[in-house]
Design a protein around this motif. Structure first.
Motif, PDB file in Angstrom:
ATOM      1  N   VAL A   1       0.842  -1.127   0.046  1.00  0.00           N
ATOM      2  CA  VAL A   1      -0.078   0.049   0.118  1.00  0.00           C
ATOM      3  C   VAL A   1       0.889   1.116   0.076  1.00  0.00           C
ATOM      4  O   VAL A   1       0.634   2.208  -0.868  1.00  0.00           O
ATOM      5  N   THR A   2       2.155   1.168   0.641  1.00  0.00           N
ATOM      6  CA  THR A   2       2.778   2.414   0.704  1.00  0.00           C
ATOM      7  C   THR A   2       3.388   2.724  -0.556  1.00  0.00           C
ATOM      8  O   THR A   2       3.661   3.488  -1.167  1.00  0.00           O
ATOM      9  N   PHE A   3       3.797   1.389  -1.185  1.00  0.00           N
ATOM     10  CA  PHE A   3       4.344   1.400  -2.641  1.00  0.00           C
ATOM     11  C   PHE A   3       3.155   2.016  -3.531  1.00  0.00           C
ATOM     12  O   PHE A   3       3.694   2.790  -4.487  1.00  0.00           O
ATOM     13  N   ALA A   4       2.065   1.685  -3.293  1.00  0.00           N
ATOM     14  CA  ALA A   4       0.859   2.331  -4.311  1.00  0.00           C
ATOM     15  C   ALA A   4       0.886   3.745  -3.948  1.00  0.00           C
ATOM     16  O   ALA A   4       0.726   4.252  -5.085  1.00  0.00           O
ATOM     17  N   VAL A   5       0.894   4.311  -2.926  1.00  0.00           N
ATOM     18  CA  VAL A   5       0.914   5.555  -2.635  1.00  0.00           C
ATOM     19  C   VAL A   5       2.106   6.429  -3.417  1.00  0.00           C
ATOM     20  O   VAL A   5       1.822   7.498  -3.853  1.00  0.00           O
ATOM     21  N   GLY A   6       3.179   5.720  -3.092  1.00  0.00           N
ATOM     22  CA  GLY A   6       4.375   6.473  -3.862  1.00  0.00           C
ATOM     23  C   GLY A   6       4.078   6.579  -5.266  1.00  0.00           C
ATOM     24  O   GLY A   6       4.634   7.589  -5.787  1.00  0.00           O
TER      25      GLY A   6
END
Length: 313
Positions: free
Chosen positions: A100-105
């Motif tokens: 999810v953090t990857f997706a936000v980035g």
């Protein structure tokens, strides 16, 4: 430009703290998580199909190595305060990655028009499992178990057959095989709606993270300090690996984001099987209530600034 995506997480946290009663239905939250994992995988697979890079598999080995090394680096830190099982479990959370953090980035970079190498989604998928395996070996080092074989078998199944790995890996494979033209009819669903779905998912994540704050109070300031300090430190390690890979600014930011993130889905599930004597609340509280919001609100902008500054952009 201020990206609105992280503020949905903040809204969820505030809603929980004021006891608003706001909650997404469980079925909706589950659907959103499936959608996001598939969308990320499909996009990565399409980009891999477009790419003719001969360094793809070298980058994959470097990503796996990074995921395996991080638990070895952070375990001694957690061991200063926690038991061996708890320290190993925490090192698994910080060695594995948050998709999810990857997706936000990725969403932040897309909003700024910064291009990203397509195989980063593949690297994200590959980085989930190594830390879980290494952390389990750390926890079990010198410890005899009567049912070690059955535990090992269950761990292997959990690591490689859990929902996130299956959906992300399956999406990559489908996107890779189908290619850009084959996925074009699905673009309105998996591309155009992605950012909106991500916002709704983060709203619920904010609610869940705020609910974990009592666990942090029990764990103490040491764990909170580690959860705040580790992301930027590990992100610099990710930056170094990105330089070896020869990634551009966008790819470098995402590699830093992956290295500085912490798993709160795959790691807790795997550690419950592999290291059942560890306290599951420690890893989830640190990863979800501290590291995740730190990366969303501070980390990703910091990593972008660092990558652009070091690249002279």
């Amino acid at each position: 430009m201020i990206d609105a995506v992280p503020f949905f997480f903040a809204l969820g946290a505030v809603a929980s703290l004021v006891k608003s009663g706001l909650r997404l239905p469980a079925a909706v939250f589950e659907t959103l998580s499936i959608y996001l994992l598939l969308a990320i995988g499909l996009k990565g697979g399409v980009e891999i199909a477009r790419s003719e890079s001969a360094t793809l598999w070298v980058d994959a080995l470097l990503a796996i190595g990074l995921g395996a090394v991080i638990p070895l680096l952070v375990f001694p830190l957690f061991r200063l305060r926690f038991s061996r099982p708890d320290a190993a479990s925490l090192s698994a959370h910080y060695g594995s990655v948050s998709i999810v953090t990857f997706a936000v980035g990725a969403a932040v970079l897309a909003g700024r028009g910064i291009e990203v190498e397509g195989h980063l989604a593949l690297l994200a998928a590959l980085m989930e499992a190594p830390a879980l395996i290494v952390a389990t070996l750390i926890a079990r080092c010198g410890v005899k178990s009567a049912d070690g074989s059955s535990t090992a078998s269950a761990l292997v199944h959990e690591v490689f057959a859990n929902k996130s790995v299956v959906l992300l890996g399956g999406g990559i494979l489908i996107g890779w095989v189908a290619g850009p033209q084959g996925l074009e009819p699905l673009s309105p669903l998996f591309v155009d709606l992605f950012k909106g779905a991500l916002c709704l998912f983060l709203l619920e994540m904010g609610l869940i993270a705020a609910d974990r704050l009592p666990d942090l109070k029990k764990a103490g300031l040491f764990l909170v300090g580690c959860a705040l300090a580790l992301p930027p430190v590990l992100a610099v390690l990710g930056w170094g690996v990105a330089q070896v890979m020869g990634l551009g600014v966008g790819g470098t930011v995402l590699m830093m984001t992956l290295a500085g993130s912490a798993s709160y889905i795959a790691a807790p599930t795997a550690m419950r099987i592999a290291v059942p004597e560890a306290n599951p609340a420690l890893g989830v509280a640190a990863a979800l209530a501290v590291t995740f919001p730190f990366n969303l609100l501070v980390g990703i902008p910091l990593y972008l600034w660092w990558a652009q500054t070091m690249a002279g952009v």
